[in-house]
Design an enzyme around this catalytic site. Structure first.
Site, PDB file in Angstrom:
ATOM      1  N   ASN A   7      40.782  -4.240 127.636  1.00 39.76           N
ATOM      2  CA  ASN A   7      39.883  -3.429 127.635  1.00 39.76           C
ATOM      3  C   ASN A   7      38.817  -3.950 128.612  1.00 39.76           C
ATOM      4  O   ASN A   7      37.677  -4.071 128.291  1.00 39.76           O
ATOM      5  CB  ASN A   7      39.420  -3.100 127.227  1.00 39.76           C
ATOM      6  N   LYS A  14      37.000  -5.857 125.853  1.00 40.06           N
ATOM      7  CA  LYS A  14      37.258  -5.542 124.114  1.00 40.06           C
ATOM      8  C   LYS A  14      39.105  -6.242 123.990  1.00 40.06           C
ATOM      9  O   LYS A  14      39.536  -6.169 125.195  1.00 40.06           O
ATOM     10  CB  LYS A  14      37.333  -4.631 124.378  1.00 40.06           C
ATOM     11  N   ARG A  91      44.330  -1.672 129.433  1.00 35.84           N
ATOM     12  CA  ARG A  91      43.933  -0.665 129.986  1.00 35.84           C
ATOM     13  C   ARG A  91      43.651  -0.262 131.292  1.00 35.84           C
ATOM     14  O   ARG A  91      42.682  -0.882 131.443  1.00 35.84           O
ATOM     15  CB  ARG A  91      42.974  -0.257 128.855  1.00 35.84           C
ATOM     16  N   HIS A 180      41.941   9.179 128.683  1.00 38.12           N
ATOM     17  CA  HIS A 180      42.100   9.050 127.201  1.00 38.12           C
ATOM     18  C   HIS A 180      43.394   9.477 126.377  1.00 38.12           C
ATOM     19  O   HIS A 180      43.614   9.653 125.823  1.00 38.12           O
ATOM     20  CB  HIS A 180      41.040  10.101 126.485  1.00 38.12           C
ATOM     21  N   HIS A 208      39.700  14.202 121.195  1.00 33.22           N
ATOM     22  CA  HIS A 208      39.030  12.746 121.167  1.00 33.22           C
ATOM     23  C   HIS A 208      37.259  12.775 121.906  1.00 33.22           C
ATOM     24  O   HIS A 208      37.222  12.550 122.737  1.00 33.22           O
ATOM     25  CB  HIS A 208      40.031  11.464 122.561  1.00 33.22           C
ATOM     26  N   ASN A 211      32.472   7.896 122.935  1.00 36.04           N
ATOM     27  CA  ASN A 211      31.115   8.081 123.229  1.00 36.04           C
ATOM     28  C   ASN A 211      31.535   8.980 124.780  1.00 36.04           C
ATOM     29  O   ASN A 211      30.800   9.228 125.101  1.00 36.04           O
ATOM     30  CB  ASN A 211      30.887   6.830 124.166  1.00 36.04           C
ATOM     31  N   ARG A 241      27.063  11.803 129.027  1.00 42.03           N
ATOM     32  CA  ARG A 241      27.457  12.711 130.406  1.00 42.03           C
ATOM     33  C   ARG A 241      27.515  13.947 130.533  1.00 42.03           C
ATOM     34  O   ARG A 241      28.185  15.070 129.558  1.00 42.03           O
ATOM     35  CB  ARG A 241      29.131  12.364 130.258  1.00 42.03           C
ATOM     36  N   GLY A 331      35.773   8.004 117.432  1.00 40.92           N
ATOM     37  CA  GLY A 331      34.723   7.685 116.354  1.00 40.92           C
ATOM     38  C   GLY A 331      33.384   9.204 115.993  1.00 40.92           C
ATOM     39  O   GLY A 331      33.382   8.886 114.737  1.00 40.92           O
TER      40      GLY A 331
HETATM   41  P1  ADP Z   1      34.217   4.949 123.126  1.00 38.40           P
HETATM   42  O1  ADP Z   1      33.936   5.833 122.871  1.00 38.40           O
HETATM   43  O2  ADP Z   1      33.388   3.816 123.299  1.00 38.40           O
HETATM   44  O3  ADP Z   1      35.297   4.072 121.908  1.00 38.40           O
HETATM   45  P2  ADP Z   1      33.260   5.644 119.611  1.00 38.40           P
HETATM   46  O4  ADP Z   1      35.402   6.631 120.158  1.00 38.40           O
HETATM   47  O5  ADP Z   1      33.873   4.608 118.851  1.00 38.40           O
HETATM   48  O6  ADP Z   1      33.491   5.420 121.467  1.00 38.40           O
HETATM   49  O7  ADP Z   1      32.742   6.528 119.203  1.00 38.40           O
HETATM   50  C1  ADP Z   1      31.238   6.329 119.554  1.00 38.40           C
HETATM   51  C2  ADP Z   1      30.249   7.907 118.711  1.00 38.40           C
HETATM   52  O8  ADP Z   1      31.076   8.283 117.645  1.00 38.40           O
HETATM   53  C3  ADP Z   1      29.058   7.309 118.746  1.00 38.40           C
HETATM   54  O9  ADP Z   1      28.923   8.419 119.178  1.00 38.40           O
HETATM   55  C4  ADP Z   1      28.888   7.349 116.675  1.00 38.40           C
HETATM   56  O10 ADP Z   1      27.921   7.701 117.079  1.00 38.40           O
HETATM   57  C5  ADP Z   1      29.763   7.396 116.795  1.00 38.40           C
HETATM   58  N1  ADP Z   1      30.187   7.978 115.350  1.00 38.40           N
HETATM   59  C6  ADP Z   1      30.328   7.226 113.676  1.00 38.40           C
HETATM   60  N2  ADP Z   1      30.165   7.073 113.244  1.00 38.40           N
HETATM   61  C7  ADP Z   1      29.784   8.187 112.773  1.00 38.40           C
HETATM   62  C8  ADP Z   1      29.345   9.556 112.225  1.00 38.40           C
HETATM   63  N3  ADP Z   1      30.143   8.288 110.522  1.00 38.40           N
HETATM   64  N4  ADP Z   1      29.405  10.579 112.101  1.00 38.40           N
HETATM   65  C9  ADP Z   1      29.622  11.019 113.461  1.00 38.40           C
HETATM   66  N5  ADP Z   1      29.184   9.849 114.187  1.00 38.40           N
HETATM   67  C10 ADP Z   1      29.744   9.204 114.555  1.00 38.40           C
END
Ligand code: ADP
Length: 411
Positions: A7, A14, A91, A180, A208, A211, A241, A331
């Site tokens: 990715n 990644k 990806r 996504h 989903h 970020n 965004r 996340g």
């Molecule tokens: P990406 O889109 O980069 O793959 P992720 O799916 O890893 O992103 O999600 C990142 C987001 O998840 C960030 O905003 C991070 O703060 C949030 N996040 C991760 N752990 C927690 C948590 N325990 N509580 C709230 N938000 C979280």
């Protein structure tokens, strides 16, 4: 089959190395700060601790070489010979209207991908760079492109068209594409397995929340609408965004602040969302922490974020004329009980009722978090986009060759 999933971003690669027979991720990691001072390779073999190596990584070719060499290394590696890498799955952000499924990368596909740069100038060029880098480092290996957009090719015209002159659609392909897709598909299918109900008999909304964030209405296994649009900017409030807004606003701001196109783009994509409203952070953990410590702007950003999710839950329930399951992932969706709680508030009229105890303890587990009496099942499910990419890569290769082979066309 053992598949290297890649990715590529503008300054990062990644990766995961996945055995599709066992569905085990043998190693995963990331090369970051490509072309900058302080480039680093972070690598985690499945059975050993993470290692972090600082190195000079000038471009994506050097990055992929570093990944292959650490997969082979005596101390941190998981393979003895390069030939154990049987294929690469990439990806790719945008497949336009053309790629309704994953595709074996051939010279003709590369031409199409280059043509699609016009639709995804921020994402596709990096994906193409990654494909070229793998072609150089792992010549002759089959490579497959798996698109973020493909799952959404089923969205009907009344949901993908914007209210612009139709000629804009015909001339420039301006329509909703959605992103996504691999994640929405994966968590929907996981939810169906967990609930023991066939996916083709369910109406599901998947959220989903990473970020980047998007929601999809999935009617009997088929994407019928999604919040991201022509680009990943539309829909939910995200880390940086804006998501949905009146399109005239940007024209107004550009005029008032004398912004260039580039500056306007940066404003919408990098300085808006949670970061823009709160002035605190784009990271949901820091937003929640600040809100809990009494920062009213962080609280406001959190409220806007969850309000918009709630609004789309209502809207997509109407789109599908009902709802069986609501799924949170990525996340924020997997880890934040607070976001799930606020997003499901005041939706009891739709039959959505959280079990707050289950919601609080759901972290890191695929589980149902709705109450026993809730008409709609609410679930927390870990997404695994890399596994979907590996599965799709294997499927495409086997469908084309009958068995895995190393005869792909040179790109
Ligand atoms: P990406 O889109 O980069 O793959 P992720 O799916 O890893 O992103 O999600 C990142 C987001 O998840 C960030 O905003 C991070 O703060 C949030 N996040 C991760 N752990 C927690 C948590 N325990 N509580 C709230 N938000 C979280």
């Amino acid at each position: 089959m053992k598949i290297l999933v890649i990715n590529c971003g503008s300054s990062s690669v990644k990766y995961q190395f996945i055995d599709t027979d066992t569905e085990l991720s043998l190693a995963r990691g990331m090369v970051s700060r490509i072309g900058m001072a302080g480039s680093v390779l972070e690598h985690k073999p499945h059975d050993r601790p993470v290692v972090k190596l600082g190195m000079d990584i000038l471009d994506h070719i050097v990055a992929v070489e570093a990944v292959v060499s650490i997969l082979l290394s005596a101390n941190h590696g998981v393979i003895k010979d390069k030939s154990e890498i049987e294929a690469v799955g990439h990806r790719v952000a945008h497949g336009g209207a053309h790629f309704t499924d994953a595709a074996m990368i051939t010279p003709a596909v590369m031409t199409e991908l280059r043509d699609l740069i016009e639709l995804a100038p921020l994402h596709n060029p990096h994906n193409i760079r990654g494909i070229n880098a793998c072609n150089k480092t792992l010549p002759g290996l089959p490579q497959v492109a798996v698109f973020d957009t493909s799952f959404h090719h089923t969205i009907p015209p009344h949901a993908y068209l914007y209210g612009l002159p139709y000629v804009m659609y015909k001339r420039y392909g301006i329509r909703r594409y959605g992103f996504h897709g691999t994640s929405h598909k994966f968590v929907c299918e996981r939810a169906s397995t967990i609930l023991g109900r066939p996916v083709d008999q369910m109406k599901v909304i998947t959220c989903h929340l990473g970020n980047g964030a998007s929601m999809t209405a999935i009617d009997r296994g088929v994407s019928v609408d999604t919040t991201m649009g022509f680009t990943p900017l539309e829909g939910l409030l995200m880390g940086t965004r804006s998501g949905d807004m009146d399109p005239a606003i940007i024209l107004h701001i550009m005029a008032r602040e004398e912004l260039s196109l580039h500056e306007a783009n940066t404003l919408l994509n990098k300085h808006s969302g949670l970061m823009g409203i709160s002035g605190v952070s784009s990271d949901m953990r820091e937003i929640i922490e600040a809100a809990n410590s009494g920062n009213s702007m962080a609280q406001l950003a959190l409220d806007v974020y969850c309000y918009r999710i709630r609004k789309y839950i209502g809207s997509y329930t109407a789109v599908m004329n009902g709802l069986d399951a609501l799924v949170f992932t990525a996340g924020v969706g997997e880890n934040s009980a607070e976001v799930r709680r606020l997003s499901c508030q005041h939706l009891d009229f739709l039959g959505i009722e959280l079990d707050e105890n289950k919601n609080q303890t759901a972290r890191g587990r695929d589980t149902v978090i709705s109450s026993a009496g809730s008409k709609v099942s609410v679930l927390c499910v870990s997404t695994n986009e890399e596994l979907v990419i590996a599965r799709d890569t294997e499927r495409v290769i086997k469908s084309m060759t009958g068995s895995p082979s190393k005869t792909s066309a040179t790109v």
